[in-house]
Write a protein that holds these residues in place. Structure first.
Motif, mmCIF file in Angstrom:
data_model
loop_
_atom_site.group_PDB
_atom_site.id
_atom_site.type_symbol
_atom_site.label_atom_id
_atom_site.label_comp_id
_atom_site.label_asym_id
_atom_site.label_seq_id
_atom_site.Cartn_x
_atom_site.Cartn_y
_atom_site.Cartn_z
ATOM 1 N N ILE A 165 11.508 -72.114 -34.067
ATOM 2 C CA ILE A 165 10.840 -73.305 -33.225
ATOM 3 C C ILE A 165 11.573 -73.598 -32.243
ATOM 4 O O ILE A 165 12.896 -73.807 -32.104
ATOM 5 C CB ILE A 165 10.942 -74.357 -34.388
ATOM 6 N N HIS A 166 11.040 -73.731 -31.080
ATOM 7 C CA HIS A 166 11.447 -74.266 -30.035
ATOM 8 C C HIS A 166 10.658 -75.641 -29.600
ATOM 9 O O HIS A 166 9.607 -76.149 -30.292
ATOM 10 C CB HIS A 166 11.177 -73.364 -28.712
ATOM 11 N N SER A 167 11.047 -76.317 -28.405
ATOM 12 C CA SER A 167 10.204 -77.345 -28.085
ATOM 13 C C SER A 167 10.226 -77.558 -26.468
ATOM 14 O O SER A 167 11.259 -77.413 -25.885
ATOM 15 C CB SER A 167 10.654 -78.800 -28.668
ATOM 16 N N ILE A 200 12.618 -77.736 -20.148
ATOM 17 C CA ILE A 200 13.705 -77.647 -20.951
ATOM 18 C C ILE A 200 13.401 -77.311 -22.257
ATOM 19 O O ILE A 200 12.403 -77.890 -22.845
ATOM 20 C CB ILE A 200 14.499 -78.945 -20.888
ATOM 21 N N CYS A 201 14.049 -76.421 -23.003
ATOM 22 C CA CYS A 201 13.853 -76.342 -24.552
ATOM 23 C C CYS A 201 14.635 -77.480 -25.202
ATOM 24 O O CYS A 201 16.017 -77.728 -25.021
ATOM 25 C CB CYS A 201 14.337 -75.132 -25.136
ATOM 26 N N THR A 202 13.799 -78.298 -25.891
ATOM 27 C CA THR A 202 14.450 -79.486 -26.628
ATOM 28 C C THR A 202 14.532 -79.739 -28.075
ATOM 29 O O THR A 202 14.550 -80.327 -28.712
ATOM 30 C CB THR A 202 13.938 -80.803 -25.970
ATOM 31 N N GLU A 203 14.787 -78.111 -28.713
ATOM 32 C CA GLU A 203 14.797 -78.228 -30.116
ATOM 33 C C GLU A 203 15.954 -76.935 -30.296
ATOM 34 O O GLU A 203 15.801 -75.900 -29.705
ATOM 35 C CB GLU A 203 13.442 -77.561 -30.957
ATOM 36 N N LEU A 204 17.154 -77.145 -31.018
ATOM 37 C CA LEU A 204 18.053 -76.312 -31.113
ATOM 38 C C LEU A 204 17.582 -74.880 -31.753
ATOM 39 O O LEU A 204 16.856 -74.759 -32.721
ATOM 40 C CB LEU A 204 19.024 -76.987 -32.061
ATOM 41 N N CYS A 205 17.715 -73.621 -31.068
ATOM 42 C CA CYS A 205 16.980 -72.556 -31.440
ATOM 43 C C CYS A 205 17.806 -71.409 -31.283
ATOM 44 O O CYS A 205 17.536 -70.226 -31.673
ATOM 45 C CB CYS A 205 15.707 -72.194 -30.264
ATOM 46 N N GLY A 206 19.269 -71.546 -31.102
ATOM 47 C CA GLY A 206 20.098 -70.440 -31.121
ATOM 48 C C GLY A 206 21.065 -70.791 -30.031
ATOM 49 O O GLY A 206 21.068 -71.813 -29.514
ATOM 50 N N GLY A 208 21.457 -69.400 -27.140
ATOM 51 C CA GLY A 208 21.058 -69.654 -25.781
ATOM 52 C C GLY A 208 20.346 -70.916 -25.577
ATOM 53 O O GLY A 208 19.674 -70.787 -24.583
ATOM 54 N N HIS A 209 20.212 -71.744 -26.579
ATOM 55 C CA HIS A 209 19.310 -72.931 -26.605
ATOM 56 C C HIS A 209 19.411 -73.712 -25.346
ATOM 57 O O HIS A 209 18.676 -73.811 -24.564
ATOM 58 C CB HIS A 209 19.524 -73.776 -27.635
ATOM 59 N N SER A 210 20.881 -74.022 -25.101
ATOM 60 C CA SER A 210 21.109 -74.985 -23.731
ATOM 61 C C SER A 210 20.620 -74.259 -22.417
ATOM 62 O O SER A 210 20.694 -74.786 -21.435
ATOM 63 C CB SER A 210 22.512 -75.388 -23.702
ATOM 64 N N LEU A 211 20.603 -72.962 -22.548
ATOM 65 C CA LEU A 211 20.126 -71.950 -21.380
ATOM 66 C C LEU A 211 18.607 -71.852 -21.325
ATOM 67 O O LEU A 211 18.120 -71.277 -20.080
ATOM 68 C CB LEU A 211 21.008 -70.677 -21.158
ATOM 69 N N MET A 212 17.690 -72.228 -22.188
ATOM 70 C CA MET A 212 16.496 -72.121 -21.914
ATOM 71 C C MET A 212 15.772 -73.130 -21.473
ATOM 72 O O MET A 212 15.197 -74.039 -21.650
ATOM 73 C CB MET A 212 16.007 -72.112 -23.794
ATOM 74 N N ARG A 213 15.879 -72.627 -19.865
ATOM 75 C CA ARG A 213 15.245 -73.631 -19.025
ATOM 76 C C ARG A 213 14.327 -72.917 -18.266
ATOM 77 O O ARG A 213 14.400 -71.758 -17.792
ATOM 78 C CB ARG A 213 16.479 -74.366 -18.113
HETATM 79 CU CU1 CUA Z 1 14.409 -72.752 -27.411
HETATM 80 CU CU2 CUA Z 1 16.162 -74.349 -27.918
#
Ligand code: CUA
Length: 330
Positions: A165-167, A200-206, A208-213
């Protein structure tokens, strides 16, 4: 209650309201909206904020007044007067919050209903989230690692995910929407302002979450039509189109592509990195770094690059990208 006390209470409440209002107005809390939907959401924020300022002023004034007036003296060990419930007061402090919360939910429901209206002919863009990148697919079948939208048209984002799940969130477009594997959530965007804004991805997804831009660029309708007519490709070497399609520039610097990402190694330094890695010729090193990014990780960087590009990028495009990055493209 004496008249003087009421005047004091009201005086403290006004001071508290002024301070809270200044903090609300003069701190730049929200980005400038870039869509009709974002403007409506900002209205809800302000609606709730005004109510909060009112509640804060009343609570702050009663608290401050009590602290100042009913303070026990240094040697006063006596009990306070026995107090039991006050039915009228309890009804009032239950009824007023109930009315306020109901008002906020009604306004929110109206705004959400309006924000989900896409009209009869929206531009539908498929949004696919994977660890840790975004893919945007247009009606002509072309996909990109970034989003380009026409100003003034209803756009319906059809959002899903391939793994976890991402957001999806762009602060200037305001509303968030979850990207869930096997589900298709929609988000309507009607851009009102030209510019490039973060996605921005705004759901903790792993890891690299903070880099999912990524980013969304809003252009005039004519420029958007030209973008689609070119097949969505930007002019330039084919490798550049691949570079842009897979969003390489969101993590890497590469002058030829005007990319300035700093999360991954600087691709203008590929020759030096290949020498350090000592894993064969330059093009072979570049290809390995794309399809098997953990084979060699440049010092001071982490193994954060998606491991999925090997299956995601078709062989001919991969070849174009390798040649483009290695400088051997004709
Ligand atoms: Cu995709 Cu956080």
């Amino acid at each position: 209650m004496r008249r003087g006390s009421i005047v004091q209470l009201v005086g403290i409440a006004i001071v508290a309201a002024v301070i809270a209002s200044l903090v609300a107005i003069f701190v730049d809390w929200l980005p400038t909206p870039a869509s009709e939907e974002a403007k409506r959401i900002h209205f809800v924020y302000w609606f709730a904020t005004v109510i909060c300022i009112g509640v804060f002023s009343v609570v702050a004034s009663v608290m401050a007044y009590s602290i100042l007036k009913f303070r026990a003296g240094p040697d006063d060990d006596s009990d306070g007067p026995p107090i039991h419930g006050h039915t009228k007061l309890e009804i009032v402090w239950t009824a007023i919050p109930a009315v306020l919360v109901t008002a906020i939910s009604i306004v929110s429901a109206i705004v959400l209903a309006q924000n989900s209206k896409a009209g009869s002919d929206p531009l539908v863009v498929k949004v696919t989230a994977v660890q840790f990148a975004w893919k945007f697919t247009y009606p002509n079948g072309k996909s990109f690692g970034f989003l380009t939208l026409p100003k003034g048209r209803h756009v319906k984002l059809d959002i899903t995910a391939n793994d976890v799940i991402h957001s999806f969130w762009s602060p200037e477009l305001s509303q968030k929407q979850d990207a869930v594997p096997g589900e298709h959530n929609t988000l309507v965007v009607t851009p009102t302002r030209l510019g490039t804004f973060p996605v921005i991805c705004t759901e903790l997804c792993g890891l690299g979450h903070s880099l999912m831009r990524s980013h969304v660029t809003i252009v005039e309708p004519a420029a958007f039509d030209a973008f689609l007519k070119r097949g969505g490709q930007s002019a330039g070497p084919p490798g550049l189109a691949v570079f842009q399609q897979y969003g390489c520039g969101s993590c890497h610097t590469f002058k030829a592509a005007s990319a300035t990402g700093t999360i991954g190694p600087d691709l203008d330094q590929l020759k030096q990195q290949a020498a350090r890695a000592n894993r064969g010729p330059l093009d072979a090193f570049i290809e390995e770094s794309i399809v098997k990014p953990d084979a060699y990780v440049e010092p001071n960087f982490q193994d954060l690059m998606p491991h999925s590009f090997g299956t995601q990028i078709p062989p001919d495009q991969l070849k174009q990208l390798v040649q483009y990055l290695g400088g051997s493209a004709q």
